[in-house]
Write a protein that holds these residues in place. Sequence first.
Motif, PDB file in Angstrom:
ATOM      1  N   ALA A 189      52.137  50.785  39.566  1.00 50.03           N
ATOM      2  CA  ALA A 189      50.883  50.124  39.205  1.00 50.03           C
ATOM      3  C   ALA A 189      50.800  49.989  37.689  1.00 50.03           C
ATOM      4  N   ALA A 190      50.497  48.788  37.240  1.00 50.13           N
ATOM      5  CA  ALA A 190      50.437  48.543  35.801  1.00 50.13           C
ATOM      6  C   ALA A 190      49.174  49.146  35.207  1.00 50.13           C
ATOM      7  N   THR A 191      49.294  49.642  33.982  1.00 54.16           N
ATOM      8  CA  THR A 191      48.138  50.203  33.268  1.00 54.16           C
ATOM      9  C   THR A 191      47.484  49.177  32.366  1.00 54.16           C
ATOM     10  N   HIS A 192      48.008  47.963  32.348  1.00 53.38           N
ATOM     11  CA  HIS A 192      47.444  46.890  31.529  1.00 53.38           C
ATOM     12  C   HIS A 192      47.647  45.583  32.282  1.00 53.38           C
ATOM     13  N   GLU A 193      47.062  44.514  31.776  1.00 54.38           N
ATOM     14  CA  GLU A 193      47.194  43.209  32.406  1.00 54.38           C
ATOM     15  C   GLU A 193      47.786  42.224  31.402  1.00 54.38           C
TER      16      GLU A 193
ATOM     17  N   GLY B 211      44.303  43.595  39.779  1.00 54.73           N
ATOM     18  CA  GLY B 211      45.370  44.548  40.016  1.00 54.73           C
ATOM     19  C   GLY B 211      46.718  43.945  39.673  1.00 54.73           C
ATOM     20  N   TRP B 212      47.590  44.755  39.035  1.00 54.53           N
ATOM     21  CA  TRP B 212      48.903  44.256  38.619  1.00 54.53           C
ATOM     22  C   TRP B 212      49.959  45.317  38.898  1.00 54.53           C
TER      23      TRP B 212
ATOM     24  N   GLU C 273      53.832  46.539  37.728  1.00 55.30           N
ATOM     25  CA  GLU C 273      54.851  46.420  36.695  1.00 55.30           C
ATOM     26  C   GLU C 273      56.212  46.725  37.322  1.00 55.30           C
TER      27      GLU C 273
ATOM     28  N   THR D  66      44.749  44.645  45.829  1.00 56.36           N
ATOM     29  CA  THR D  66      43.976  45.857  45.561  1.00 56.36           C
ATOM     30  C   THR D  66      42.767  45.907  46.452  1.00 56.36           C
TER      31      THR D  66
END
Length: 468
Positions: free
Chosen positions: A376-380, A391-392, A394, A464
């Motif tokens: 799960a990415a912590t940024h967009e 939700g993104w 990585e 998500t």
Amino acid sequence: MIPVSRSLTVRVLLMATLWSAVSLITIALVISAFYRQGVERGFNNLLRAQLYNVINSVSIGDGDSLSGSPELGDLRFSQPETGWYWLVEPLGNFSAAPLASTSLGMAELAVPSLEQVPFDEHYERFYPMVDAAGNKILVAETEVVLDGGDRAARFRVSGNVDVVEEEIGFFSTRLYAGLALFGIGGLVVNGLAILIGLKPLDRARRALEKIRGGEAERIEGDYPREIQPLANEINALIESNRRIVERARMQVGNLAHSLKTPIAVLLNEARGLDKAQGEVVRSQAEAMQAQVGTYLNRARIAAQRDSVLARCEAEPVLERLVRVMRRLNPQVDFTLEVAPGLAFAMEQQDVEETVGNLLENAARFAVSRVVLVAMAATHEPQTVGEGARRGWIEVTVEDDGPGLAPEQIGEALKRGKRLDESKPGTGLGLSIVKEISSEYQGAFGLSRAQIGGLKATLLLPAVTRDTA
């Protein structure tokens, strides 16, 4: 998470609380004001009754003196410094000694001028004052002619105002307590009513979560009259979206089928030409084939990019890709790390094409190792627009090959650009990855890997369930 200030439940509860508080405070003030007026009016009437009782009890006796002993039925008139007094004073040429209650003793009550407190239409007047003992009292006064000789006297009766304030305070305390309990009970009932009333919206939200999670295709269930039209419109929108996607897929398939044969004919004819001309025709036909495939994919992605039905579980797709790459590249060690529960908000073939291209490129240049990580990415992405997915995922692919210099990274992303002609390939892989990720409003970048080679980083949209 959505801020609390944007919660419909919180807004309704705050409005109900504010309205209840304003209403109860207003009611308390109005009732208290009415009660005070009533108590003060009753107090005035009591003093008036006592005043006339004194008038009826006093007359002119022998020796032209004032005589009489009023029985007012209240012991406070006989106790000193209570604030409850009566006093009779002769007026004009009538020079008799005044009569006073035992409670007043030798003290005197000041008399305001008529200009300050005039008599009313009943020839009475009421005025407040402070007695010698410091009590706040209210005095009722009138003047009465006692006989035919026009001899008159001033009659005054006073009462302690503390009695009024104590009575009002006693009533107000219980009034405020009762209204506070009523208000708290009302807020609890309002809160329960609001929560119960908004339950259908919560059910609709969970139904939408199931649709977006791929567990359902439409909103099912019975809803109140106010919400049912919304559910019907959402179902109609989903059905329309499904038809658009299917129509786009059909058109893409038709176009791909119609172009497949002409391109195949060109490639076949190129084999019959001499080497120089055949190579030109073949390379151009292959480029055309790649271009057609790319733009057909872009059209298909644009048709279904925002579809709530697009869903692809991350772990099985990535495991399948790595399994294939291990069979094709037995000399390379492929490591896969996937966070549990991840799902791409993409078509499976788009995930396979983007990640597959990166794995092929990494396997082509790796010495002995390729690492694929999905989390799960912590940024967009910086280019993501308002209202885009929140939700993104990585995805990183690293190899231990020679890597690229910073000035070579930009060249590598250009369509058809190959930095190493000794390796097989068309030079379209990375540019296709970049285009597909851009179509999904994601991001793609290259950098130096920790294990020594090239690191490719993808930001792709995720399914998500966090809609609260």
